[in-house]
Motif scaffolding. Sequence first.
Motif, PDB file in Angstrom:
ATOM      1  N   LYS A 192       0.837  -1.220  -0.137  1.00  0.00           N
ATOM      2  CA  LYS A 192      -0.052   0.029  -0.065  1.00  0.00           C
ATOM      3  C   LYS A 192       0.828   1.176  -0.018  1.00  0.00           C
ATOM      4  O   LYS A 192       0.450   2.472  -0.330  1.00  0.00           O
ATOM      5  CB  LYS A 192      -0.847   0.216   1.363  1.00  0.00           C
ATOM      6  N   LYS A 193       1.991   1.193   0.522  1.00  0.00           N
ATOM      7  CA  LYS A 193       2.998   2.365   0.378  1.00  0.00           C
ATOM      8  C   LYS A 193       3.962   2.270  -0.933  1.00  0.00           C
ATOM      9  O   LYS A 193       4.951   2.950  -0.997  1.00  0.00           O
ATOM     10  CB  LYS A 193       4.050   2.477   1.581  1.00  0.00           C
ATOM     11  N   ASP A 194       3.370   1.210  -1.990  1.00  0.00           N
ATOM     12  CA  ASP A 194       4.231   1.138  -3.067  1.00  0.00           C
ATOM     13  C   ASP A 194       5.584   0.679  -3.068  1.00  0.00           C
ATOM     14  O   ASP A 194       6.368   1.014  -3.716  1.00  0.00           O
ATOM     15  CB  ASP A 194       4.177   2.795  -3.775  1.00  0.00           C
ATOM     16  N   GLU A 195       5.850  -0.099  -1.700  1.00  0.00           N
ATOM     17  CA  GLU A 195       7.173  -0.795  -1.698  1.00  0.00           C
ATOM     18  C   GLU A 195       6.977  -2.160  -2.398  1.00  0.00           C
ATOM     19  O   GLU A 195       5.948  -2.660  -2.403  1.00  0.00           O
ATOM     20  CB  GLU A 195       7.239  -1.206  -0.368  1.00  0.00           C
ATOM     21  N   GLN A 196       8.243  -2.321  -2.920  1.00  0.00           N
ATOM     22  CA  GLN A 196       8.079  -3.834  -3.828  1.00  0.00           C
ATOM     23  C   GLN A 196       8.630  -4.558  -2.791  1.00  0.00           C
ATOM     24  O   GLN A 196       9.610  -4.623  -1.871  1.00  0.00           O
ATOM     25  CB  GLN A 196       9.317  -3.574  -4.660  1.00  0.00           C
ATOM     26  N   VAL A 197       7.991  -5.857  -2.720  1.00  0.00           N
ATOM     27  CA  VAL A 197       8.149  -6.719  -1.695  1.00  0.00           C
ATOM     28  C   VAL A 197       8.563  -8.238  -2.422  1.00  0.00           C
ATOM     29  O   VAL A 197       7.959  -8.744  -3.553  1.00  0.00           O
ATOM     30  CB  VAL A 197       6.902  -7.292  -0.998  1.00  0.00           C
ATOM     31  N   VAL A 198       9.556  -8.993  -2.034  1.00  0.00           N
ATOM     32  CA  VAL A 198       9.838 -10.293  -2.303  1.00  0.00           C
ATOM     33  C   VAL A 198       9.444 -11.235  -1.066  1.00  0.00           C
ATOM     34  O   VAL A 198      10.225 -11.051   0.042  1.00  0.00           O
ATOM     35  CB  VAL A 198      11.365 -10.406  -2.642  1.00  0.00           C
ATOM     36  N   PHE A 199       8.576 -12.083  -1.208  1.00  0.00           N
ATOM     37  CA  PHE A 199       7.997 -12.822   0.062  1.00  0.00           C
ATOM     38  C   PHE A 199       8.787 -14.195  -0.428  1.00  0.00           C
ATOM     39  O   PHE A 199       8.463 -14.958  -1.507  1.00  0.00           O
ATOM     40  CB  PHE A 199       6.686 -13.097   0.025  1.00  0.00           C
ATOM     41  N   ILE A 200       9.594 -14.783   0.670  1.00  0.00           N
ATOM     42  CA  ILE A 200      10.165 -15.954   0.324  1.00  0.00           C
ATOM     43  C   ILE A 200       9.791 -16.926   1.580  1.00  0.00           C
ATOM     44  O   ILE A 200      10.066 -16.958   2.805  1.00  0.00           O
ATOM     45  CB  ILE A 200      11.927 -15.855   0.490  1.00  0.00           C
ATOM     46  N   LEU A 201       9.212 -18.126   1.061  1.00  0.00           N
ATOM     47  CA  LEU A 201       8.822 -19.048   2.173  1.00  0.00           C
ATOM     48  C   LEU A 201       9.664 -20.511   1.920  1.00  0.00           C
ATOM     49  O   LEU A 201       9.583 -20.953   1.090  1.00  0.00           O
ATOM     50  CB  LEU A 201       7.318 -19.415   1.962  1.00  0.00           C
ATOM     51  N   ILE A 202      10.333 -20.860   2.915  1.00  0.00           N
ATOM     52  CA  ILE A 202      11.287 -21.877   2.991  1.00  0.00           C
ATOM     53  C   ILE A 202      10.328 -23.072   3.799  1.00  0.00           C
ATOM     54  O   ILE A 202      10.148 -22.699   5.042  1.00  0.00           O
ATOM     55  CB  ILE A 202      12.477 -21.880   3.533  1.00  0.00           C
ATOM     56  N   ASP A 229       4.889  -5.964  -8.579  1.00  0.00           N
ATOM     57  CA  ASP A 229       4.986  -5.519  -7.174  1.00  0.00           C
ATOM     58  C   ASP A 229       5.142  -6.531  -6.016  1.00  0.00           C
ATOM     59  O   ASP A 229       5.785  -6.262  -5.151  1.00  0.00           O
ATOM     60  CB  ASP A 229       3.582  -4.848  -6.934  1.00  0.00           C
ATOM     61  N   LEU A 230       5.022  -7.729  -6.175  1.00  0.00           N
ATOM     62  CA  LEU A 230       4.948  -8.893  -5.145  1.00  0.00           C
ATOM     63  C   LEU A 230       5.739 -10.043  -6.017  1.00  0.00           C
ATOM     64  O   LEU A 230       4.926 -10.487  -6.863  1.00  0.00           O
ATOM     65  CB  LEU A 230       3.813  -9.355  -4.655  1.00  0.00           C
ATOM     66  N   VAL A 231       6.675 -10.369  -5.332  1.00  0.00           N
ATOM     67  CA  VAL A 231       7.336 -11.624  -5.983  1.00  0.00           C
ATOM     68  C   VAL A 231       7.444 -12.750  -4.575  1.00  0.00           C
ATOM     69  O   VAL A 231       7.917 -12.247  -3.850  1.00  0.00           O
ATOM     70  CB  VAL A 231       8.757 -11.518  -6.441  1.00  0.00           C
ATOM     71  N   VAL A 232       6.523 -13.924  -5.250  1.00  0.00           N
ATOM     72  CA  VAL A 232       6.549 -14.989  -4.134  1.00  0.00           C
ATOM     73  C   VAL A 232       7.201 -16.070  -4.444  1.00  0.00           C
ATOM     74  O   VAL A 232       6.949 -16.760  -5.509  1.00  0.00           O
ATOM     75  CB  VAL A 232       4.953 -15.163  -3.746  1.00  0.00           C
ATOM     76  N   LEU A 233       8.368 -16.542  -3.709  1.00  0.00           N
ATOM     77  CA  LEU A 233       8.933 -17.910  -3.846  1.00  0.00           C
ATOM     78  C   LEU A 233       8.705 -18.748  -2.901  1.00  0.00           C
ATOM     79  O   LEU A 233       9.069 -18.355  -1.897  1.00  0.00           O
ATOM     80  CB  LEU A 233      10.508 -17.568  -4.258  1.00  0.00           C
ATOM     81  N   VAL A 234       8.551 -19.997  -3.029  1.00  0.00           N
ATOM     82  CA  VAL A 234       8.273 -21.074  -2.076  1.00  0.00           C
ATOM     83  C   VAL A 234       9.444 -22.336  -2.405  1.00  0.00           C
ATOM     84  O   VAL A 234       9.709 -22.822  -3.287  1.00  0.00           O
ATOM     85  CB  VAL A 234       7.151 -21.730  -2.200  1.00  0.00           C
ATOM     86  N   TYR A 235      10.473 -22.323  -1.298  1.00  0.00           N
ATOM     87  CA  TYR A 235      11.694 -23.169  -1.623  1.00  0.00           C
ATOM     88  C   TYR A 235      11.251 -24.467  -0.764  1.00  0.00           C
ATOM     89  O   TYR A 235      11.064 -24.487   0.366  1.00  0.00           O
ATOM     90  CB  TYR A 235      12.974 -22.579  -1.094  1.00  0.00           C
ATOM     91  N   ASN A 236      11.286 -25.679  -1.320  1.00  0.00           N
ATOM     92  CA  ASN A 236      10.739 -26.749  -0.748  1.00  0.00           C
ATOM     93  C   ASN A 236      12.109 -27.975  -0.347  1.00  0.00           C
ATOM     94  O   ASN A 236      11.722 -28.873   0.182  1.00  0.00           O
ATOM     95  CB  ASN A 236      10.052 -27.531  -1.740  1.00  0.00           C
ATOM     96  N   PHE A 237      13.226 -27.384  -0.316  1.00  0.00           N
ATOM     97  CA  PHE A 237      14.297 -28.262   0.054  1.00  0.00           C
ATOM     98  C   PHE A 237      14.395 -29.053   1.466  1.00  0.00           C
ATOM     99  O   PHE A 237      14.520 -30.128   1.699  1.00  0.00           O
ATOM    100  CB  PHE A 237      15.918 -27.562  -0.159  1.00  0.00           C
ATOM    101  N   VAL A 238      13.979 -27.893   2.516  1.00  0.00           N
ATOM    102  CA  VAL A 238      14.151 -28.446   3.652  1.00  0.00           C
ATOM    103  C   VAL A 238      12.803 -29.469   4.101  1.00  0.00           C
ATOM    104  O   VAL A 238      13.362 -30.254   4.930  1.00  0.00           O
ATOM    105  CB  VAL A 238      14.234 -27.177   4.813  1.00  0.00           C
ATOM    106  N   ASP A 239      11.830 -29.157   3.499  1.00  0.00           N
ATOM    107  CA  ASP A 239      10.928 -30.163   3.664  1.00  0.00           C
ATOM    108  C   ASP A 239      11.025 -31.559   2.917  1.00  0.00           C
ATOM    109  O   ASP A 239      10.733 -32.398   3.569  1.00  0.00           O
ATOM    110  CB  ASP A 239       9.702 -29.572   2.835  1.00  0.00           C
ATOM    111  N   MET A 240      11.830 -31.309   1.815  1.00  0.00           N
ATOM    112  CA  MET A 240      12.263 -32.553   1.031  1.00  0.00           C
ATOM    113  C   MET A 240      13.224 -33.285   1.933  1.00  0.00           C
ATOM    114  O   MET A 240      13.280 -34.361   2.086  1.00  0.00           O
ATOM    115  CB  MET A 240      12.702 -32.332  -0.295  1.00  0.00           C
ATOM    116  N   LEU A 241      13.888 -32.501   2.609  1.00  0.00           N
ATOM    117  CA  LEU A 241      14.942 -33.048   3.551  1.00  0.00           C
ATOM    118  C   LEU A 241      14.367 -34.005   4.660  1.00  0.00           C
ATOM    119  O   LEU A 241      14.686 -35.022   5.179  1.00  0.00           O
ATOM    120  CB  LEU A 241      15.976 -32.004   4.153  1.00  0.00           C
ATOM    121  N   SER A 242      13.590 -33.310   5.216  1.00  0.00           N
ATOM    122  CA  SER A 242      12.718 -33.795   6.354  1.00  0.00           C
ATOM    123  C   SER A 242      12.079 -34.986   5.794  1.00  0.00           C
ATOM    124  O   SER A 242      11.941 -36.342   6.562  1.00  0.00           O
ATOM    125  CB  SER A 242      11.585 -32.769   6.652  1.00  0.00           C
ATOM    126  N   HIS A 243      11.305 -35.138   4.588  1.00  0.00           N
ATOM    127  CA  HIS A 243      10.923 -36.365   4.289  1.00  0.00           C
ATOM    128  C   HIS A 243      11.852 -37.544   3.822  1.00  0.00           C
ATOM    129  O   HIS A 243      11.597 -38.734   3.963  1.00  0.00           O
ATOM    130  CB  HIS A 243       9.884 -36.224   3.074  1.00  0.00           C
TER     131      HIS A 243
END
Length: 520
Positions: free
Chosen positions: A227-237, A351-365
């Motif tokens: 809403k403040k026109d900031e560019q956001v990169v959201f990274i979910l591991i 405006d928003l980049v969302v990246l989901v990284y799955n390595f740690v979950d794969m390591l757990s499995h």
Amino acid sequence: MQKKVRILWVDDEIDLLKPHILFLEEKGYDMSTANNGSDAIELVQENSFDLIFLDENMPGLSGLETLNKIKETRPAIPIVMITKSEEEDIMDAAIGSQISDFLIKPVNPNQILLSIKKNIDTKKLITSTTSSNYQSQFVNIGAQISASRNFNDWSEIYKRLIYWELELDKLQDNSMNEIFLMQKAEADSEFGKFIKKKYFDWLKPDSAERPLISPNLFKQFVFPKLKKDEQVVFILIDNLRFDQWRTIQPIINDFYLTEEENTYCSILPTSTQYSRNAIFAGLMPSAIQKIYPDLWLNDDDEGNKNDYEEQLLKSQLQRHGLNSKVYFEKIFHAKTGDKVIENLNNLLKNDLVVLVYNFVDMLSHSNTEMQMIRELASNDSAYRSLTLSWFQHSHLIELFKALSEKNVSVVLTTDHGTIRVNHPIKVVGDKTTSKNLRYKLGKNMSYNPKEVFEISKPEAAYLPKTTISSKYIFTTNTDFFAYPNNYNYYVNYYTNTYQHGGISMEEMILPLIVLKSRLF
């Protein structure tokens, strides 16, 4: 009897250093001497030394030449270079050859002793100090566990326990580690009781004690920036525990300042299907099922339960009146990681980049499914080490480096954690009962109510029902569900594996980090 520390002192004027040699022998060190580089190399090849003092300016083989020869055959021996010269190029050459310390002549006995302690006795001194400091904090942490009343209290306890776990990781003190693990197990047990007592209250519309939970992450930490026109990169591991965040944090801090370090509470079940869908939808699971029935799959439905996260996120943006351009990507392998970095400039046109990284979950499995990974990640310390090794050589660290040169906000988080299980508890259910080892969804299940957290009315916890009599049960501590008709198989196969879905600090108290590039 403790083995004496063996030290070799190499100097062409070794006879003049006799007082120093005697001083160190009186301190209990086993001293050997050589007056030239060639003899020193021969002694090193024939003996095992713990430390070498090496004169830089000797006739014949110089100190630097001797140093390089010794490092070729005994690279791990700490070497302290001693020289009359303070010229920078000599120091640079010595340091480049991996010396452990640098002393300028004339040296006095206390300088020598300090150098020995820095290079030989450091580990012993650190072990003693760290163990003593943890012992002094043990009672205080226990009192803090007993006095905890809300989620913030438990977050502070968990952070404190992680601090000591990482400190004790550095030591070779099994007895102290056993004491710590007992205290951590006690904390997890009390945390489980706390969740049983408070979870339903948190979900009431007028709850004053509700912590930050999965559906509120974007609303609280991403949307205000957009809403403040900031560019956001959201990274979910996926499946990143707070201790693993602490392990990779020093590397990230080379490029970023940690602007905010928050914790949030994963909803139950602490599994990707529930917790991650809730994050991207901004809704509890039962609301997703009701509002977007085509985007929700129940436990017993065929198909990937997280195929619609991008659609759920875009719907959440629209509900909040945001028309932000979004790029969404899941990274499972190197090819996709390469693509993200290669196309970064184009991705940042959103405006928003969302990246989901799955390595740690794969390591757990993989820890469950592959014997080699189970051996490599045989305990929490090894599990953290594997996570760190992956991160150091991953596309994700390359992405962080590239993003640090851009003026964007980076939000890093996870959807749930994981815990190493070792205590089976029996449950009986029909073939429609869900398969997760830390929670079960089903009907007509048989179990000991004292061993689980039971949600007999799923609607009270905003969870979907598959039948009118569906209920959920959750394990706590390091428990996992095992079926009596195949009990030995379950016990042997799943003991000491990493699982998620249940109630523990590791699964529920999660990092939510806001990073700021050091360049801006």
